[in-house]
Design a protein around this motif. Structure first.
Motif, PDB file in Angstrom:
ATOM      1  N   GLN A  43      94.615 -56.719   6.512  1.00 41.57           N
ATOM      2  CA  GLN A  43      94.989 -55.706   7.509  1.00 41.57           C
ATOM      3  C   GLN A  43      93.776 -55.185   8.267  1.00 41.57           C
ATOM      4  O   GLN A  43      93.918 -54.275   9.099  1.00 41.57           O
ATOM      5  N   VAL A  46      92.170 -51.631   6.344  1.00 43.71           N
ATOM      6  CA  VAL A  46      92.874 -50.361   6.557  1.00 43.71           C
ATOM      7  C   VAL A  46      94.063 -50.332   5.614  1.00 43.71           C
ATOM      8  O   VAL A  46      94.550 -51.381   5.161  1.00 43.71           O
ATOM      9  N   TYR A  48      97.984 -48.316   5.459  1.00 40.45           N
ATOM     10  CA  TYR A  48      98.930 -47.589   6.289  1.00 40.45           C
ATOM     11  C   TYR A  48      99.509 -46.417   5.495  1.00 40.45           C
ATOM     12  O   TYR A  48      99.962 -46.581   4.369  1.00 40.45           O
ATOM     13  N   ARG A  49      99.460 -45.240   6.118  1.00 43.89           N
ATOM     14  CA  ARG A  49      99.959 -44.033   5.473  1.00 43.89           C
ATOM     15  C   ARG A  49     101.050 -43.413   6.321  1.00 43.89           C
ATOM     16  O   ARG A  49     100.881 -43.171   7.513  1.00 43.89           O
ATOM     17  N   SER A  50     102.192 -43.179   5.664  1.00 40.21           N
ATOM     18  CA  SER A  50     103.278 -42.420   6.287  1.00 40.21           C
ATOM     19  C   SER A  50     103.429 -41.100   5.546  1.00 40.21           C
ATOM     20  O   SER A  50     102.952 -40.954   4.413  1.00 40.21           O
ATOM     21  N   ARG A  56     103.571 -43.412  10.655  1.00 39.28           N
ATOM     22  CA  ARG A  56     102.793 -44.455   9.985  1.00 39.28           C
ATOM     23  C   ARG A  56     101.472 -44.662  10.721  1.00 39.28           C
ATOM     24  O   ARG A  56     101.451 -44.974  11.914  1.00 39.28           O
ATOM     25  N   THR A  57     100.374 -44.465  10.003  1.00 36.88           N
ATOM     26  CA  THR A  57      99.043 -44.454  10.606  1.00 36.88           C
ATOM     27  C   THR A  57      98.108 -45.366   9.830  1.00 36.88           C
ATOM     28  O   THR A  57      98.112 -45.377   8.591  1.00 36.88           O
ATOM     29  N   ALA A  58      97.287 -46.130  10.524  1.00 35.46           N
ATOM     30  CA  ALA A  58      96.288 -46.993   9.890  1.00 35.46           C
ATOM     31  C   ALA A  58      95.020 -46.186   9.623  1.00 35.46           C
ATOM     32  O   ALA A  58      94.483 -45.538  10.526  1.00 35.46           O
ATOM     33  N   ASP A 140     100.260 -49.978   1.853  1.00 39.13           N
ATOM     34  CA  ASP A 140     101.209 -49.260   2.708  1.00 39.13           C
ATOM     35  C   ASP A 140     101.881 -48.185   1.865  1.00 39.13           C
ATOM     36  O   ASP A 140     102.755 -48.477   1.044  1.00 39.13           O
ATOM     37  N   ASP A 142     103.561 -44.098   1.305  1.00 44.10           N
ATOM     38  CA  ASP A 142     104.348 -43.040   1.930  1.00 44.10           C
ATOM     39  C   ASP A 142     104.202 -41.775   1.087  1.00 44.10           C
ATOM     40  O   ASP A 142     104.588 -41.755  -0.084  1.00 44.10           O
TER      41      ASP A 142
END
Length: 326
Positions: A43, A46, A48-50, A56-58, A140, A142
């Motif tokens: 990726q 990075v 990914y955070r939600s 959803r942000t890298a 990824d 959340d």
């Protein structure tokens, strides 16, 4: 202080990202699982955070395998599955230096004894995290709802490291508190998980869904907690909450902040992985046996979770964590 978060799963990523982004401290991720590490690298380094399934942000991270890691953290934060910890510690052993601290806020019991093989008691912190987090996929994550956590030194005495950890965790919005009752702190969370994680995993239910059964608290939760509290009392361990307070918390979280959450044991179960039931319900079974008190419900639930694991071969569970199901 500098931190190395060992395990880039749901909780490891949450702690590491909050420390990195909110507290502004240096964080390295050490990921023993090759598929997870490969995904993060693929990726572009990075993750990914939600937050509550949105935005959803890298976020750039520094991630390494245990063998390639050369950092010098002040504190190692371990968020491994209990059954994976021994191997990970063996792989990391050449990297440990005198004066470094091991902090574990993992589910279940068994990690403290493993830490003691590599760290002295003055540099071991145990903790619990009442934090709902979902790993959608490798790299990824959340963040669900708010945070709350409790930490105790192995020595059950104050320390400068604990003061610094509390300050950094406060800035990170992990909402930490301090305890001088180590086993009581850890087993309070294990008692909670012995009800919530195992039951919701067997029935593949969100935390709030079991409340649809009118007798869930009196008929399911209370008998399990009766045995957990009897075992800890026989062992001379005082939990941080009374049983009534624990039952009230189950109701409050099941109808509130955690209602739509799937516990971590379910997340392992639907992805075909081994669960930590032996380190949660099985721990209370062993503790009760050791001190001569009965725990038939905890023993039955332990076996039922293992039965559910075996039945996946014939009735594959539906992964309700998939984005389309959220």
């Amino acid at each position: 202080m500098k931190y190395a978060v060992v395990g880039a799963g749901a909780m490891g990523l949450r702690y590491g990202l909050l420390l990195q982004e909110n507290a502004g401290v240096e964080v390295d991720f050490v990921e023993p699982t090759k598929a997870s590490l490969d995904a993060i690298h693929a990726q572009g380094d990075v993750v990914y955070r939600s937050v509550d399934h949105q935005d959803r942000t890298a976020i750039p991270v520094k991630a390494y395998s245990p063998e390639e890691y050369t950092g010098q953290p002040d504190v190692w934060i371990f968020f491994m599955k209990q059954m994976q910890l021994a191997d990970t510690l063996t792989r990391l052993a050449p990297k440990f230096q005198p004066g470094q601290t091991a902090l574990g806020a993992m589910n279940g019991m068994g990690h403290l004894e493993k830490f003691q093989q590599y760290f002295d008691d003055d540099h071991i912190i145990g903790g619990t995290a009442m934090i709902a987090t979902i790993l959608n996929d490798f790299g990824d994550v959340d963040f669900i709802g708010g945070t709350g956590s409790v930490y105790a030194n192995m020595t059950e005495k104050p320390s400068e490291v604990m003061d610094q950890v509390q300050a950094d965790f406060t800035k990170a919005e992990l909402n930490p508190s301090y305890s001088e009752n180590l086993l009581g702190t850890l087993l309070t969370k294990v008692a909670f998980n012995s009800v919530e994680n195992s039951v919701h995993t067997m029935f593949q239910a969100r935390v709030g869904e079991t409340m649809a059964y009118p007798n869930y608290i009196e008929g399911v939760a209370k008998p399990m907690l009766d045995e957990a509290y009897a075992a800890t009392k026989a062992a001379g361990i005082e939990l941080l909450e009374t049983e009534d307070e624990m039952l009230d918390k189950i109701v409050r979280l099941s109808t509130g902040a955690f209602a739509q959450h799937f516990p971590s044991m379910y997340q392992d179960f639907v992805k075909g992985r081994e669960t930590e039931v032996d380190y949660i319900n099985g721990y209370f079974t062993a503790l009760a046996d050791k001190h001569g008190v009965p725990a038939p419900t905890q023993k039955l639930v332990t076996n039922l979770v293992h039965l559910a694991e075996a039945m996946r071969e014939f009735n594959p569970p539906k992964n309700k964590l998939a984005p389309a199901e959220q």
